[in-house]
Design a protein around this motif. Structure first.
Motif, mmCIF file in Angstrom:
data_model
loop_
_atom_site.group_PDB
_atom_site.id
_atom_site.type_symbol
_atom_site.label_atom_id
_atom_site.label_comp_id
_atom_site.label_asym_id
_atom_site.label_seq_id
_atom_site.Cartn_x
_atom_site.Cartn_y
_atom_site.Cartn_z
ATOM 1 N N PRO A 112 28.312 36.569 12.578
ATOM 2 C CA PRO A 112 27.983 37.467 13.674
ATOM 3 C C PRO A 112 28.094 36.735 15.010
ATOM 4 C CG PRO A 112 26.226 37.465 12.010
ATOM 5 C CD PRO A 112 27.227 36.487 11.620
ATOM 6 N N GLU A 113 29.072 37.100 15.772
ATOM 7 C CA GLU A 113 29.300 36.501 17.080
ATOM 8 C C GLU A 113 28.942 37.508 18.168
ATOM 9 O OE1 GLU A 113 30.554 33.408 17.766
ATOM 10 O OE2 GLU A 113 30.674 32.861 15.667
ATOM 11 N N GLY A 114 28.602 37.016 19.317
ATOM 12 C CA GLY A 114 28.332 37.862 20.470
ATOM 13 C C GLY A 114 27.171 38.807 20.264
ATOM 14 N N LEU A 115 27.439 40.078 20.410
ATOM 15 C CA LEU A 115 26.396 41.103 20.283
ATOM 16 C C LEU A 115 26.104 41.469 18.830
ATOM 17 C CD1 LEU A 115 27.537 43.483 23.170
ATOM 18 C CD2 LEU A 115 25.686 41.816 23.216
ATOM 19 N N LEU A 165 28.215 43.080 16.852
ATOM 20 C CA LEU A 165 28.832 44.356 16.521
ATOM 21 C C LEU A 165 29.783 44.230 15.332
ATOM 22 C CD1 LEU A 165 29.623 45.655 20.113
ATOM 23 C CD2 LEU A 165 27.708 46.293 18.656
ATOM 24 N N ILE A 166 30.390 43.053 15.177
ATOM 25 C CA ILE A 166 31.338 42.835 14.089
ATOM 26 C C ILE A 166 30.735 41.802 13.144
ATOM 27 C CG2 ILE A 166 33.673 42.076 13.514
ATOM 28 C CD1 ILE A 166 34.497 42.934 16.345
ATOM 29 N N ASP A 167 30.637 42.147 11.883
ATOM 30 C CA ASP A 167 30.005 41.262 10.905
ATOM 31 C C ASP A 167 31.013 40.577 9.982
ATOM 32 O OD1 ASP A 167 27.482 41.857 11.838
ATOM 33 O OD2 ASP A 167 27.282 43.615 10.530
ATOM 34 N N ASP A 168 32.257 41.011 9.979
ATOM 35 C CA ASP A 168 33.263 40.453 9.073
ATOM 36 C C ASP A 168 33.761 39.104 9.612
ATOM 37 O OD1 ASP A 168 35.153 40.105 7.101
ATOM 38 O OD2 ASP A 168 36.574 41.553 7.957
ATOM 39 N N PRO A 169 33.527 37.977 8.921
ATOM 40 C CA PRO A 169 33.957 36.652 9.418
ATOM 41 C C PRO A 169 35.470 36.523 9.541
ATOM 42 C CG PRO A 169 32.539 36.412 7.487
ATOM 43 C CD PRO A 169 32.770 37.873 7.698
ATOM 44 N N LEU A 170 36.232 37.140 8.647
ATOM 45 C CA LEU A 170 37.694 37.067 8.727
ATOM 46 C C LEU A 170 38.196 37.743 10.009
ATOM 47 C CD1 LEU A 170 40.368 36.297 7.400
ATOM 48 C CD2 LEU A 170 40.362 38.540 6.300
ATOM 49 N N PHE A 171 37.662 38.900 10.331
ATOM 50 C CA PHE A 171 38.058 39.611 11.547
ATOM 51 C C PHE A 171 37.688 38.807 12.796
ATOM 52 C CE2 PHE A 171 37.724 43.093 14.694
ATOM 53 C CZ PHE A 171 39.007 43.599 14.554
ATOM 54 N N ILE A 172 36.542 38.142 12.760
ATOM 55 C CA ILE A 172 36.113 37.308 13.893
ATOM 56 C C ILE A 172 37.064 36.129 14.075
ATOM 57 C CG2 ILE A 172 34.272 35.792 14.721
ATOM 58 C CD1 ILE A 172 32.286 37.722 13.385
ATOM 59 N N GLY A 232 40.264 37.268 15.607
ATOM 60 C CA GLY A 232 40.054 37.509 17.036
ATOM 61 C C GLY A 232 40.070 36.215 17.835
ATOM 62 N N TRP A 233 39.397 35.175 17.330
ATOM 63 C CA TRP A 233 39.411 33.873 18.013
ATOM 64 C C TRP A 233 40.819 33.289 18.066
ATOM 65 C CZ3 TRP A 233 36.093 32.440 21.301
ATOM 66 C CH2 TRP A 233 34.748 32.737 21.151
ATOM 67 N N ALA A 234 41.571 33.424 16.987
ATOM 68 C CA ALA A 234 42.955 32.921 16.959
ATOM 69 C C ALA A 234 43.816 33.655 17.986
ATOM 70 C CB ALA A 234 43.544 33.075 15.556
ATOM 71 N N PHE A 235 43.648 34.976 18.043
ATOM 72 C CA PHE A 235 44.408 35.761 19.017
ATOM 73 C C PHE A 235 44.078 35.329 20.450
ATOM 74 C CE2 PHE A 235 44.575 39.457 21.866
ATOM 75 C CZ PHE A 235 45.926 39.709 21.825
ATOM 76 N N LEU A 236 42.786 35.190 20.761
ATOM 77 C CA LEU A 236 42.395 34.766 22.105
ATOM 78 C C LEU A 236 42.906 33.362 22.429
ATOM 79 C CD1 LEU A 236 38.749 36.142 22.298
ATOM 80 C CD2 LEU A 236 40.776 37.010 23.481
#
Length: 125
Positions: free
Chosen positions: A1-4, A6-13, A16-20
């Motif tokens: 769980p990062e930030g607020l 809102l997203i709990d899936d570690p793979l999706f997080i 997102g970090w890779a994209f940024l």
């Protein structure tokens, strides 16, 4: 769980970090490339405004006067036996003028080609 949270899936997080990370690195590379292009354009403009001693007449033989032709490859005019400057051969003078004109035309072609290739900063070599 990062930030607020809102997203709990570690793979999706992680995606997102890779994209940024990729976006940040490529934007930095594009910024550096833009700075380099601006510098090269400024340098090219400065060199075009300053007269070059390596080619006469500028691009296409316009703008700059032709240099004085050399007397048979020497720095000073030919002297006669009595120490007076000899008049020289008119045909030789005409040939020297033609050679100087051809050198100026060749230099103009080189400058134009280097500009076309985007390598104007190397024309004075």
């Amino acid at each position: 769980p990062e930030g607020l949270g809102l997203i709990d899936d570690p793979l999706f997080i992680q995606v997102g970090w890779a994209f940024l990370n990729i976006v940040a690195k490529f934007s930095f590379i594009f910024y550096i490339q833009r700075c380099k292009d601006m510098y090269c354009n400024r340098l090219k403009t400065k060199r075009e405004l300053q007269p070059s001693r390596h080619h006469a007449g500028g691009v296409g033989g316009r703008g700059m006067p032709m240099p004085m032709p050399m007397f048979h490859g020497m720095m000073s005019p030919p002297m006669g036996e009595d120490g007076m400057m000899s008049m020289g051969n008119a045909a030789q003078d005409l040939e020297n003028e033609e050679i100087a004109k051809k050198k100026a035309q060749l230099a103009a072609v080189v400058v134009e080609t280097m500009n076309f290739l985007g390598m104007a900063q190397h024309t004075d070599r």
